[in-house]
Design a protein around this motif. Structure first.
Motif, PDB file in Angstrom:
ATOM      1  N   GLU A  89     -14.612  -6.842  -4.104  1.00 28.37           N
ATOM      2  CA  GLU A  89     -14.806  -6.002  -2.913  1.00 28.37           C
ATOM      3  C   GLU A  89     -14.088  -6.595  -1.708  1.00 28.37           C
ATOM      4  O   GLU A  89     -13.528  -5.878  -0.889  1.00 28.37           O
ATOM      5  N   GLU A  90     -14.077  -7.918  -1.610  1.00 27.14           N
ATOM      6  CA  GLU A  90     -13.381  -8.583  -0.504  1.00 27.14           C
ATOM      7  C   GLU A  90     -11.871  -8.354  -0.594  1.00 27.14           C
ATOM      8  O   GLU A  90     -11.212  -8.104   0.421  1.00 27.14           O
ATOM      9  N   ILE A  91     -11.324  -8.415  -1.790  1.00 22.49           N
ATOM     10  CA  ILE A  91      -9.893  -8.164  -1.975  1.00 22.49           C
ATOM     11  C   ILE A  91      -9.563  -6.718  -1.590  1.00 22.49           C
ATOM     12  O   ILE A  91      -8.586  -6.456  -0.890  1.00 22.49           O
ATOM     13  N   ARG A  92     -10.385  -5.785  -2.024  1.00 20.59           N
ATOM     14  CA  ARG A  92     -10.174  -4.379  -1.651  1.00 20.59           C
ATOM     15  C   ARG A  92     -10.240  -4.196  -0.137  1.00 20.59           C
ATOM     16  O   ARG A  92      -9.434  -3.479   0.449  1.00 20.59           O
ATOM     17  N   ALA A  93     -11.209  -4.831   0.491  1.00 15.64           N
ATOM     18  CA  ALA A  93     -11.369  -4.700   1.948  1.00 15.64           C
ATOM     19  C   ALA A  93     -10.161  -5.278   2.687  1.00 15.64           C
ATOM     20  O   ALA A  93      -9.744  -4.748   3.716  1.00 15.64           O
ATOM     21  N   PHE A  94      -9.586  -6.361   2.163  1.00 16.74           N
ATOM     22  CA  PHE A  94      -8.404  -6.952   2.788  1.00 16.74           C
ATOM     23  C   PHE A  94      -7.210  -5.998   2.705  1.00 16.74           C
ATOM     24  O   PHE A  94      -6.489  -5.803   3.678  1.00 16.74           O
ATOM     25  N   PHE A  95      -7.000  -5.399   1.541  1.00 10.72           N
ATOM     26  CA  PHE A  95      -5.818  -4.560   1.351  1.00 10.72           C
ATOM     27  C   PHE A  95      -5.958  -3.145   1.902  1.00 10.72           C
ATOM     28  O   PHE A  95      -4.953  -2.482   2.154  1.00 10.72           O
ATOM     29  N   ARG A  96      -7.182  -2.675   2.110  1.00 12.94           N
ATOM     30  CA  ARG A  96      -7.397  -1.299   2.579  1.00 12.94           C
ATOM     31  C   ARG A  96      -6.570  -0.963   3.824  1.00 12.94           C
ATOM     32  O   ARG A  96      -5.814   0.010   3.819  1.00 12.94           O
ATOM     33  N   PRO A  97      -6.644  -1.738   4.905  1.00 16.33           N
ATOM     34  CA  PRO A  97      -5.840  -1.385   6.091  1.00 16.33           C
ATOM     35  C   PRO A  97      -4.340  -1.521   5.843  1.00 16.33           C
ATOM     36  O   PRO A  97      -3.542  -0.795   6.422  1.00 16.33           O
ATOM     37  N   ARG A  99      -2.797  -0.847   3.007  1.00  9.28           N
ATOM     38  CA  ARG A  99      -2.383   0.347   2.272  1.00  9.28           C
ATOM     39  C   ARG A  99      -2.231   1.521   3.223  1.00  9.28           C
ATOM     40  O   ARG A  99      -1.276   2.284   3.134  1.00  9.28           O
ATOM     41  N   LYS A 100      -3.163   1.671   4.160  1.00  8.95           N
ATOM     42  CA  LYS A 100      -3.094   2.764   5.131  1.00  8.95           C
ATOM     43  C   LYS A 100      -1.836   2.622   5.985  1.00  8.95           C
ATOM     44  O   LYS A 100      -1.116   3.583   6.223  1.00  8.95           O
ATOM     45  N   GLU A 101      -1.564   1.385   6.423  1.00 12.55           N
ATOM     46  CA  GLU A 101      -0.389   1.111   7.245  1.00 12.55           C
ATOM     47  C   GLU A 101       0.894   1.429   6.476  1.00 12.55           C
ATOM     48  O   GLU A 101       1.812   2.028   7.002  1.00 12.55           O
ATOM     49  N   ARG A 102       0.941   1.061   5.212  1.00 12.37           N
ATOM     50  CA  ARG A 102       2.129   1.325   4.384  1.00 12.37           C
ATOM     51  C   ARG A 102       2.337   2.823   4.181  1.00 12.37           C
ATOM     52  O   ARG A 102       3.464   3.301   4.216  1.00 12.37           O
ATOM     53  N   LYS A 103       1.255   3.558   3.973  1.00 15.52           N
ATOM     54  CA  LYS A 103       1.372   5.014   3.816  1.00 15.52           C
ATOM     55  C   LYS A 103       1.974   5.632   5.066  1.00 15.52           C
ATOM     56  O   LYS A 103       2.832   6.499   4.990  1.00 15.52           O
TER      57      LYS A 103
END
Length: 131
Positions: A89-97, A99-103
């Motif tokens: 869950e921590e890894i997902r939380a780190f990458f979530r923003p 991924r949004k920025e890359r999109k």
């Protein structure tokens, strides 16, 4: 206990225990050193497990762009095995923003009525290759 014995046995019976420890030996003989003002640019996320050795956050932030630092509620050196649910869950939380920025960056700035997204992508790829 079974999980620990499985991991230790895997290292021991495959003869990879030495290569798994190589990082620690090399780091002890030649620790990472950074010049004053030198920085590592990619964002860094840290899951600091309470029973693991971790340098102080201020030291890490001198060199790295720490965008997320989480003091985990449990776990140690083998945090991925000890608390896999928390770590994933921590890894997902780190990458979530990220991924949004890359999109948002991958969206075409503007398409003319004759230009398709595929043409825009090709134009963008070609622009990267040119000097």
């Amino acid at each position: 206990m079974d999980a620990i014995l499985t991991i230790v046995s895997t290292y021991w019976f495959t003869g990879t225990i030495g290569s798994s420890m190589r990082f620690y030996r090399e780091n002890r003989l030649r620790p990472n050193q950074f010049a004053p003002g030198e920085r590592v640019l990619p964002p860094l996320g840290v899951a600091a497990f309470p029973r693991d050795t971790m340098p102080p956050r201020a030291w890490v932030e001198r060199v790295f762009d720490v965008t997320r630092w989480t003091d985990m509620p449990r776990g140690g050196h083998f945090g991925a095995m000890e608390a896999p649910d928390l770590l994933s869950e921590e890894i997902r939380a780190f990458f979530r923003p990220l991924r949004k920025e890359r999109k948002e960056q991958s969206r075409p700035p503007s398409l003319t009525s004759r230009e398709t997204p595929a043409a825009w992508s090709l134009r963008r790829t070609s622009a990267r290759r040119s000097p």
